[in-house]
Design a protein around this motif. Sequence first.
Motif, PDB file in Angstrom:
ATOM      1  N   GLU A 189       0.819  -1.209   0.000  1.00 32.08           N
ATOM      2  CA  GLU A 189       0.000   0.000   0.000  1.00 32.08           C
ATOM      3  C   GLU A 189       0.858   1.266   0.000  1.00 32.08           C
ATOM      4  O   GLU A 189       1.846   1.351   0.735  1.00 32.08           O
ATOM      5  N   PRO A 190       0.476   2.271  -0.783  1.00 32.47           N
ATOM      6  CA  PRO A 190       1.066   3.607  -0.593  1.00 32.47           C
ATOM      7  C   PRO A 190       0.390   4.263   0.600  1.00 32.47           C
ATOM      8  O   PRO A 190      -0.749   3.923   0.945  1.00 32.47           O
ATOM      9  N   TRP A 191       1.092   5.227   1.237  1.00 37.73           N
ATOM     10  CA  TRP A 191       0.581   5.809   2.474  1.00 37.73           C
ATOM     11  C   TRP A 191       0.436   7.326   2.365  1.00 37.73           C
ATOM     12  O   TRP A 191       1.290   8.004   1.797  1.00 37.73           O
ATOM     13  N   VAL A 192      -0.660   7.816   2.913  1.00 37.28           N
ATOM     14  CA  VAL A 192      -0.829   9.255   3.115  1.00 37.28           C
ATOM     15  C   VAL A 192      -0.223   9.560   4.469  1.00 37.28           C
ATOM     16  O   VAL A 192      -0.727   9.106   5.506  1.00 37.28           O
ATOM     17  N   THR A 216       6.181   3.644   1.662  1.00 38.16           N
ATOM     18  CA  THR A 216       5.946   4.261   0.364  1.00 38.16           C
ATOM     19  C   THR A 216       4.997   5.443   0.535  1.00 38.16           C
ATOM     20  O   THR A 216       3.854   5.266   0.980  1.00 38.16           O
ATOM     21  N   THR A 217       5.447   6.634   0.208  1.00 37.28           N
ATOM     22  CA  THR A 217       4.679   7.852   0.478  1.00 37.28           C
ATOM     23  C   THR A 217       3.922   8.301  -0.762  1.00 37.28           C
ATOM     24  O   THR A 217       4.527   8.591  -1.798  1.00 37.28           O
ATOM     25  N   ALA A 218       2.593   8.357  -0.646  1.00 33.13           N
ATOM     26  CA  ALA A 218       1.773   8.878  -1.734  1.00 33.13           C
ATOM     27  C   ALA A 218       1.636  10.388  -1.628  1.00 33.13           C
ATOM     28  O   ALA A 218       1.627  11.104  -2.634  1.00 33.13           O
ATOM     29  N   ALA A 219       1.512  10.890  -0.401  1.00 37.08           N
ATOM     30  CA  ALA A 219       1.343  12.336  -0.185  1.00 37.08           C
ATOM     31  C   ALA A 219       1.578  12.614   1.290  1.00 37.08           C
ATOM     32  O   ALA A 219       1.553  11.706   2.128  1.00 37.08           O
ATOM     33  N   ARG A 220       1.804  13.892   1.609  1.00 35.90           N
ATOM     34  CA  ARG A 220       1.909  14.345   2.993  1.00 35.90           C
ATOM     35  C   ARG A 220       0.868  15.438   3.224  1.00 35.90           C
ATOM     36  O   ARG A 220       0.667  16.294   2.361  1.00 35.90           O
ATOM     37  N   ALA A 231      -7.439   9.301   1.817  1.00 28.89           N
ATOM     38  CA  ALA A 231      -7.427   7.844   1.794  1.00 28.89           C
ATOM     39  C   ALA A 231      -8.743   7.310   1.240  1.00 28.89           C
ATOM     40  O   ALA A 231      -8.765   6.369   0.445  1.00 28.89           O
ATOM     41  N   ALA A 232      -9.846   7.913   1.643  1.00 31.79           N
ATOM     42  CA  ALA A 232     -11.164   7.484   1.175  1.00 31.79           C
ATOM     43  C   ALA A 232     -11.294   7.600  -0.336  1.00 31.79           C
ATOM     44  O   ALA A 232     -12.009   6.818  -0.975  1.00 31.79           O
ATOM     45  N   HIS A 233     -10.580   8.564  -0.918  1.00 37.33           N
ATOM     46  CA  HIS A 233     -10.638   8.764  -2.366  1.00 37.33           C
ATOM     47  C   HIS A 233      -9.590   7.957  -3.115  1.00 37.33           C
ATOM     48  O   HIS A 233      -9.412   8.136  -4.331  1.00 37.33           O
ATOM     49  N   GLY A 234      -8.881   7.078  -2.399  1.00 33.02           N
ATOM     50  CA  GLY A 234      -7.987   6.160  -3.068  1.00 33.02           C
ATOM     51  C   GLY A 234      -6.568   6.628  -3.260  1.00 33.02           C
ATOM     52  O   GLY A 234      -5.800   5.974  -3.975  1.00 33.02           O
TER      53      GLY A 234
END
Length: 298
Positions: A189-192, A216-220, A231-234
């Motif tokens: 999983e990527p992580w917020v 793994t960072t998706a966004a901060r 996260a709810a929006h994927g």
Amino acid sequence: MSLRQFEYALAIAEEGSVTAAAERLHVAQPSVSQQIRGLERELGVELFARTPTGLVPTVVGRAFLREAEAAVSAARRARATARAGADELVGELVVAVQMGFGTRQLPGALGALRRRFPRLEVTVFEEPSSAELERLGRRGVLDLALMAACEQSPADAHHLGDEEFVVALAAGHRQLAADRVELRELEREPWVRFDRDSALDGVLLNVLRDNDLAPTTAARVSQTATAVRWAAHGLGTTLVPASAVPHGYEHLVRPVFPVVSQPVIAVVRPGAGPAETALLELLRHETWSESASSSPAS
């Protein structure tokens, strides 16, 4: 020197100009200018320097303002204590909360406090960094700080309970079928994540490493509610205290295994007055989730 001069200097530092400070304080601009000039003459130093963007404190001015802020806070508390009667409490209470903790419990406690003391003014702000909370506490700016326990927690901190953490998942995520998500199932999983200096990001990073998961960072983001919504929006999965989940997103979060929780503490200023004492007792009576399984993340 007088407390009024201290208050004027603090207002100028915050507003960046004498005019804006005077407007905020509801006094005439010449009065503010005169008081600051008199203060500088008495001290024999220049507290502010004029720049293209406005007035900024000098090096000496910054040092002076730190002490002035502590003096004003102490005077405010002294007035509140002196005017407190059996059925009435007036003045200001300054509360700082470590971001994400006590989100559900603090409003209930503050509501009860205000019903008991309707003339009490409460100022609350969130701070992501536990180090900054400790610094503000040492400076005497805070009346009460609500935060997660850590190795540097003061010895006189009051343990209120534990905040259990949950993962927030995208709508339709396969793990929503489970009552409790095993962290190893989130391997790819990527992580917020949160701001690098925030306590919440420290918890998340430690949890991922302890469970051999790659961060793994998706966004901060800066706010827990934003992390859950993203996260709810994927955009990615996130990990937040259960009480910080915004309304309407409860169906998209699940507790995790191994359990992740953090002790929540209240730190009250030395010589606490009746307002701080009352709020502490109200927080003790709020419902805090208690996790009996694993040790808290740190």
